[in-house]
Design a protein around this motif. Structure first.
Motif, PDB file in Angstrom:
ATOM      1  N   LEU A 171     -41.522  -1.229 -97.327  1.00 22.07           N
ATOM      2  CA  LEU A 171     -41.834  -2.113 -98.450  1.00 22.07           C
ATOM      3  C   LEU A 171     -40.980  -3.386 -98.396  1.00 22.07           C
ATOM      4  CD1 LEU A 171     -42.132   0.578-101.250  1.00 22.07           C
ATOM      5  CD2 LEU A 171     -44.017  -0.748-100.233  1.00 22.07           C
ATOM      6  N   ARG A 172     -39.736  -3.236 -97.983  1.00 17.11           N
ATOM      7  CA  ARG A 172     -38.848  -4.395 -97.856  1.00 17.11           C
ATOM      8  C   ARG A 172     -39.276  -5.290 -96.697  1.00 17.11           C
ATOM      9  NH1 ARG A 172     -34.208  -1.914 -97.202  1.00 17.11           N
ATOM     10  NH2 ARG A 172     -34.016  -2.391 -95.015  1.00 17.11           N
ATOM     11  N   GLN A 173     -39.657  -4.694 -95.567  1.00 15.97           N
ATOM     12  CA  GLN A 173     -40.096  -5.477 -94.412  1.00 15.97           C
ATOM     13  C   GLN A 173     -41.334  -6.313 -94.729  1.00 15.97           C
ATOM     14  OE1 GLN A 173     -40.669  -2.518 -91.379  1.00 15.97           O
ATOM     15  NE2 GLN A 173     -38.562  -2.650 -90.648  1.00 15.97           N
ATOM     16  N   GLN A 174     -42.216  -5.767 -95.544  1.00 17.57           N
ATOM     17  CA  GLN A 174     -43.441  -6.483 -95.912  1.00 17.57           C
ATOM     18  C   GLN A 174     -43.254  -7.334 -97.173  1.00 17.57           C
ATOM     19  OE1 GLN A 174     -46.236  -6.719 -94.083  1.00 17.57           O
ATOM     20  NE2 GLN A 174     -45.104  -5.575 -92.549  1.00 17.57           N
ATOM     21  N   GLU A 175     -42.005  -7.417 -97.630  1.00 13.75           N
ATOM     22  CA  GLU A 175     -41.606  -8.282 -98.737  1.00 13.75           C
ATOM     23  C   GLU A 175     -42.283  -7.937-100.065  1.00 13.75           C
ATOM     24  OE1 GLU A 175     -42.194 -12.235 -97.206  1.00 13.75           O
ATOM     25  OE2 GLU A 175     -40.440 -12.080 -95.916  1.00 13.75           O
ATOM     26  N   LEU A 176     -42.547  -6.645-100.279  1.00 15.22           N
ATOM     27  CA  LEU A 176     -43.047  -6.202-101.579  1.00 15.22           C
ATOM     28  C   LEU A 176     -41.904  -5.865-102.525  1.00 15.22           C
ATOM     29  CD1 LEU A 176     -46.145  -3.989-100.731  1.00 15.22           C
ATOM     30  CD2 LEU A 176     -46.056  -6.385-101.357  1.00 15.22           C
ATOM     31  N   VAL A 177     -40.737  -5.550-101.963  1.00 13.35           N
ATOM     32  CA  VAL A 177     -39.543  -5.299-102.770  1.00 13.35           C
ATOM     33  C   VAL A 177     -38.383  -6.125-102.228  1.00 13.35           C
ATOM     34  CG1 VAL A 177     -40.250  -2.946-103.395  1.00 13.35           C
ATOM     35  CG2 VAL A 177     -38.757  -3.293-101.427  1.00 13.35           C
ATOM     36  N   THR A 178     -37.425  -6.380-103.107  1.00 14.96           N
ATOM     37  CA  THR A 178     -36.194  -7.050-102.708  1.00 14.96           C
ATOM     38  C   THR A 178     -35.021  -6.155-103.090  1.00 14.96           C
ATOM     39  OG1 THR A 178     -35.988  -8.238-104.808  1.00 14.96           O
ATOM     40  CG2 THR A 178     -37.132  -9.373-103.017  1.00 14.96           C
ATOM     41  N   THR A 179     -33.885  -6.452-102.505  1.00 11.43           N
ATOM     42  CA  THR A 179     -32.696  -5.647-102.776  1.00 11.43           C
ATOM     43  C   THR A 179     -31.547  -6.538-103.206  1.00 11.43           C
ATOM     44  OG1 THR A 179     -31.928  -5.800-100.489  1.00 11.43           O
ATOM     45  CG2 THR A 179     -33.337  -3.933-101.038  1.00 11.43           C
ATOM     46  N   ARG A 180     -30.610  -5.895-103.874  1.00 14.99           N
ATOM     47  CA  ARG A 180     -29.329  -6.536-104.159  1.00 14.99           C
ATOM     48  C   ARG A 180     -28.272  -5.445-104.107  1.00 14.99           C
ATOM     49  NH1 ARG A 180     -26.801  -5.945-109.096  1.00 14.99           N
ATOM     50  NH2 ARG A 180     -28.254  -4.925-110.493  1.00 14.99           N
ATOM     51  N   ARG A 181     -27.154  -5.787-103.515  1.00 19.49           N
ATOM     52  CA  ARG A 181     -26.069  -4.815-103.357  1.00 19.49           C
ATOM     53  C   ARG A 181     -25.059  -5.013-104.481  1.00 19.49           C
ATOM     54  NH1 ARG A 181     -24.070  -1.389 -99.728  1.00 19.49           N
ATOM     55  NH2 ARG A 181     -25.518  -1.918 -98.075  1.00 19.49           N
ATOM     56  N   GLU A 182     -24.643  -3.885-105.049  1.00 21.55           N
ATOM     57  CA  GLU A 182     -23.580  -3.882-106.057  1.00 21.55           C
ATOM     58  C   GLU A 182     -22.623  -2.770-105.678  1.00 21.55           C
ATOM     59  OE1 GLU A 182     -23.395  -2.704-110.647  1.00 21.55           O
ATOM     60  OE2 GLU A 182     -24.748  -4.377-110.231  1.00 21.55           O
ATOM     61  N   GLY A 183     -21.529  -3.137-105.031  1.00 21.73           N
ATOM     62  CA  GLY A 183     -20.605  -2.136-104.522  1.00 21.73           C
ATOM     63  C   GLY A 183     -21.281  -1.332-103.428  1.00 21.73           C
ATOM     64  N   LYS A 184     -21.284  -0.011-103.581  1.00 16.31           N
ATOM     65  CA  LYS A 184     -21.915   0.831-102.570  1.00 16.31           C
ATOM     66  C   LYS A 184     -23.385   1.120-102.883  1.00 16.31           C
ATOM     67  CE  LYS A 184     -20.428   5.231-104.534  1.00 16.31           C
ATOM     68  NZ  LYS A 184     -19.839   6.521-104.266  1.00 16.31           N
ATOM     69  N   TYR A 185     -23.892   0.569-103.969  1.00 20.79           N
ATOM     70  CA  TYR A 185     -25.274   0.828-104.378  1.00 20.79           C
ATOM     71  C   TYR A 185     -26.201  -0.320-104.017  1.00 20.79           C
ATOM     72  CZ  TYR A 185     -23.105   4.522-107.092  1.00 20.79           C
ATOM     73  OH  TYR A 185     -22.383   5.617-107.453  1.00 20.79           O
ATOM     74  N   ILE A 186     -27.409   0.035-103.579  1.00 20.46           N
ATOM     75  CA  ILE A 186     -28.439  -0.953-103.312  1.00 20.46           C
ATOM     76  C   ILE A 186     -29.505  -0.795-104.385  1.00 20.46           C
ATOM     77  CG2 ILE A 186     -30.202  -1.760-101.700  1.00 20.46           C
ATOM     78  CD1 ILE A 186     -28.448  -0.713 -99.432  1.00 20.46           C
ATOM     79  N   HIS A 187     -29.782  -1.890-105.057  1.00 23.37           N
ATOM     80  CA  HIS A 187     -30.777  -1.896-106.130  1.00 23.37           C
ATOM     81  C   HIS A 187     -32.071  -2.495-105.593  1.00 23.37           C
ATOM     82  CE1 HIS A 187     -27.820  -1.174-109.414  1.00 23.37           C
ATOM     83  NE2 HIS A 187     -27.011  -1.640-108.484  1.00 23.37           N
TER      84      HIS A 187
END
Length: 100
Positions: free
Chosen positions: A60-76
């Motif tokens: 889903l991330r590769q096809q740009e349907l979702v984005t991520t953000r890192r907060e410490g050790k967690y990826i949202h």
């Protein structure tokens, strides 16, 4: 409309529909339509096992349907753009039961 533009648009739409055709990916996107979640939260809410969940999120991330953000050790994770939100809202309204 220009045939080349239509061809590119149809190819992009086909890629999105192919991703949506897997029930687990659709379930993940449905959850993300409700807000931002960490991998652990997605795993717990949807009862998907970590290895498969990570593979689906990666696609889903590769096809740009979702984005991520890192907060410490967690990826949202969250839905990437307005088009994806509109698709998920439409599917939710058509197929998800309501309390009414």
């Amino acid at each position: 409309m220009n045939p080349e533009v239509m061809r590119a648009s149809s190819a992009q739409a086909a890629r999105v529909m192919q991703l949506l055709s897997h029930p687990d990916r659709l379930l993940i996107l449905c959850l993300l339509s409700q807000g931002e979640f960490t991998v652990g939260e997605i795993e717990q809410q949807l009862e998907l096992h970590q290895p498969m969940l990570s593979q689906h999120l990666n696609r889903l991330r590769q096809q740009e349907l979702v984005t991520t953000r890192r907060e410490g050790k967690y990826i949202h994770y969250k839905l990437a753009d307005e088009r994806t939100i509109k698709i998920m809202n439409l599917l939710y309204n058509l197929y998800c039961p309501t309390d009414e």
